[in-house]
Design a protein around this motif. Sequence first.
Motif, PDB file in Angstrom:
ATOM      1  N   ILE A 129       0.846  -1.202   0.000  1.00  0.00           N
ATOM      2  CA  ILE A 129       0.000   0.000   0.000  1.00  0.00           C
ATOM      3  C   ILE A 129       0.876   1.245   0.000  1.00  0.00           C
ATOM      4  O   ILE A 129       0.592   2.232  -0.696  1.00  0.00           O
ATOM      5  CB  ILE A 129      -0.943  -0.005   1.213  1.00  0.00           C
ATOM      6  N   LEU A 130       1.965   1.204   0.761  1.00  0.00           N
ATOM      7  CA  LEU A 130       2.889   2.334   0.810  1.00  0.00           C
ATOM      8  C   LEU A 130       3.507   2.588  -0.560  1.00  0.00           C
ATOM      9  O   LEU A 130       3.587   3.742  -1.023  1.00  0.00           O
ATOM     10  CB  LEU A 130       3.977   2.052   1.847  1.00  0.00           C
ATOM     11  N   VAL A 131       3.926   1.523  -1.215  1.00  0.00           N
ATOM     12  CA  VAL A 131       4.489   1.661  -2.564  1.00  0.00           C
ATOM     13  C   VAL A 131       3.425   2.179  -3.531  1.00  0.00           C
ATOM     14  O   VAL A 131       3.700   3.030  -4.388  1.00  0.00           O
ATOM     15  CB  VAL A 131       5.059   0.304  -3.052  1.00  0.00           C
ATOM     16  N   PHE A 226       9.317   1.600 -12.520  1.00  0.00           N
ATOM     17  CA  PHE A 226      10.070   0.816 -11.531  1.00  0.00           C
ATOM     18  C   PHE A 226       9.147   0.323 -10.418  1.00  0.00           C
ATOM     19  O   PHE A 226       9.194  -0.863 -10.035  1.00  0.00           O
ATOM     20  CB  PHE A 226      11.194   1.679 -10.956  1.00  0.00           C
ATOM     21  N   LEU A 227       8.308   1.202  -9.886  1.00  0.00           N
ATOM     22  CA  LEU A 227       7.392   0.806  -8.816  1.00  0.00           C
ATOM     23  C   LEU A 227       6.353  -0.195  -9.316  1.00  0.00           C
ATOM     24  O   LEU A 227       5.941  -1.088  -8.572  1.00  0.00           O
ATOM     25  CB  LEU A 227       6.695   2.042  -8.244  1.00  0.00           C
ATOM     26  N   ALA A 228       5.943  -0.050 -10.579  1.00  0.00           N
ATOM     27  CA  ALA A 228       5.020  -1.038 -11.156  1.00  0.00           C
ATOM     28  C   ALA A 228       5.679  -2.407 -11.187  1.00  0.00           C
ATOM     29  O   ALA A 228       5.035  -3.432 -10.895  1.00  0.00           O
ATOM     30  CB  ALA A 228       4.602  -0.607 -12.562  1.00  0.00           C
ATOM     31  N   MET A 231       5.568  -3.878  -7.681  1.00  0.00           N
ATOM     32  CA  MET A 231       4.244  -4.361  -7.293  1.00  0.00           C
ATOM     33  C   MET A 231       3.835  -5.595  -8.102  1.00  0.00           C
ATOM     34  O   MET A 231       3.082  -6.439  -7.603  1.00  0.00           O
ATOM     35  CB  MET A 231       3.214  -3.243  -7.461  1.00  0.00           C
ATOM     36  N   LEU A 232       4.328  -5.716  -9.318  1.00  0.00           N
ATOM     37  CA  LEU A 232       3.996  -6.890 -10.131  1.00  0.00           C
ATOM     38  C   LEU A 232       4.614  -8.164  -9.579  1.00  0.00           C
ATOM     39  O   LEU A 232       4.215  -9.271  -9.953  1.00  0.00           O
ATOM     40  CB  LEU A 232       4.459  -6.684 -11.575  1.00  0.00           C
ATOM     41  N   ASP A 463      11.834 -14.316 -12.431  1.00  0.00           N
ATOM     42  CA  ASP A 463      11.547 -12.901 -12.181  1.00  0.00           C
ATOM     43  C   ASP A 463      11.332 -12.196 -13.514  1.00  0.00           C
ATOM     44  O   ASP A 463      12.270 -11.756 -14.157  1.00  0.00           O
ATOM     45  CB  ASP A 463      12.694 -12.248 -11.409  1.00  0.00           C
ATOM     46  N   SER A 464      10.062 -12.115 -13.911  1.00  0.00           N
ATOM     47  CA  SER A 464       9.713 -11.423 -15.152  1.00  0.00           C
ATOM     48  C   SER A 464       9.702  -9.911 -14.975  1.00  0.00           C
ATOM     49  O   SER A 464       9.514  -9.178 -15.953  1.00  0.00           O
ATOM     50  CB  SER A 464       8.326 -11.882 -15.639  1.00  0.00           C
ATOM     51  N   THR A 465       9.903  -9.467 -13.735  1.00  0.00           N
ATOM     52  CA  THR A 465       9.890  -8.018 -13.492  1.00  0.00           C
ATOM     53  C   THR A 465      11.257  -7.379 -13.717  1.00  0.00           C
ATOM     54  O   THR A 465      11.349  -6.150 -13.743  1.00  0.00           O
ATOM     55  CB  THR A 465       9.439  -7.720 -12.047  1.00  0.00           C
ATOM     56  N   ILE A 466      12.307  -8.189 -13.867  1.00  0.00           N
ATOM     57  CA  ILE A 466      13.650  -7.629 -14.048  1.00  0.00           C
ATOM     58  C   ILE A 466      13.709  -6.703 -15.266  1.00  0.00           C
ATOM     59  O   ILE A 466      14.234  -5.580 -15.164  1.00  0.00           O
ATOM     60  CB  ILE A 466      14.695  -8.751 -14.174  1.00  0.00           C
TER      61      ILE A 466
END
Length: 557
Positions: A129-131, A226-228, A231-232, A463-466
């Motif tokens: 939630i903070l992010v 980056f934040l997305a 969270m992903l 890690d698909s978020t890299i």
Amino acid sequence: MENIICACGHSNPYGTKLCEKCGRPLTEEGKQTKVVDMRYDGTAIRSKTYNKTVIDKIWNFFSNVKVGIALIIITLVSASIGTILPQEIYVNAPDAGKAEYYEKVYGWFGKLYNYLGLSDLYSTWWFQILVGMLATSIIVASLDRGIPLHKSLKNQRVKRHESFMKRQRIVAEGQVLNPDETLDKVEQKMTELKYHVRRDGSALLAERGRFARYGPYINHVGLIIFLAGVMLRLVPGFHVDETIWIREGETRAIPGMDGYFVKNNKFILETHDNKPQGEQESQGVNVVAKNFQTDVTLYKQPEGSLPGDLDNLEKVRDYSIRVNHPLKESGFALYQMNYRLNELKQMNFNLVNKGTDESFGQIEIDLTNPKKEYDLGNGSSVQILVYTPDFDGFENGEPQTKTSIPNNPAFLFKMTTPETPKGEVSFVQIMQQPLEPLGENKYRMKFAGAETRNTANFTIRKDSTIPILFVGGIIFMIGVVIGSYWNHRRLWLQIESDGRVLMAAHVNKNMFSMKKDLDAVSTFADLPPYKDQLEKIEDVGKSTKRGTKEKEGDNTL
């Protein structure tokens, strides 16, 4: 709210500080100030204009710079707290034993750390939630200021009102012999200095580095991406970080890799011949591992198969997983992380007569999947009433287990023979005297041997978020470079009807660069001397000839 009609007749949105057409100040504060605020070119900013409805208040809260800075600080402090002790994903312990691990290794602080959820901080709901609030703040602030600024810069007028010109930080006013020639010379010189020049009759606008104004907003885009990506990591399929223990000969489903199974064919441990020394010897290390690997077979479940069906698996390939040499498949990677040697696999017991030591047969207990009852024939049988793989004492008269790993197996047996048809109960634990809770028995379970096997520990990662984090970081750095090394410079020059020349200049930062260009164009076009209205000494602006002589003197020295 009604639009603001300027004296020039242009209709400006409510909240506009400088007329979009002529540049006249539209507020009393703007009319009284010596130098107008050009941060957003006087455009109307939603957060600074509307504050009535609930939506307005929410918008204003997230667009507030102080709120954004506070959220960044809180997020950084929270993230740093998560680095005090290792996170759960890096703890080599089963899920059920992680709380005990923190208390055992780090004492009361580790227990409190785990109790507060800090051991799995980055997956907690409040941190996410903070992010999310930080991302919302960045998005709202970017839209609140970026869109009006873009519209203002895109629709700039060349000709401006005299009040606008005289309220810029750099101003000049005077007479020239040939106005048209002066405009041509200014255009020529500013073009040489790589300015984009536009003319409207007797007015001229020279502009350079407009893209520098978008540097902070490019930063914001990078941060949002980056934040997305952060969270992903909670979305199934984007980020997998699981652990699994597999015994030799065992085939198990791979957590996180739906439809894939792995079989541990053999675990191999190679050690160094030299003896441990120094710190290793003081810590009781007996051998130093040179290589440990697991020979595995990767299987895939055919489409349409029932979950957990191991009979129709399709072999994918064989592979030897070593440290830093993971098995990679479909974007996943299986890393060799740890091992356990000589884990109990099977225990054998004989049912014997305590008086004559006569055996009525042997049972072989698979400690991974023990049977409920073993038939020895001739009316004799052994039933397992309770099995605790890792015995940890009694609670309310019932045996308890710490983990599901057979580190310290204990059994509550019910033994039935023709002589004892009602059966006798005995609690058996290795290296301990059997307990007979219902009185003295005629028969007992005698330990007859055990089989062991090795167990390998793997970490499954994906890690698909890299790529998302990488792209966000690159965009952020591009915004930092643009905002740090470029600036937006503008020069307005216009000839009034009475023959006067009005000049004004503005730069969003690094006024030295703007003054350097002004010195060059003033020398070339013989413009009136300019002055910086924010400097204490009003006559800092130098005449063309004086400035040229001083520069020549510097070069000579």
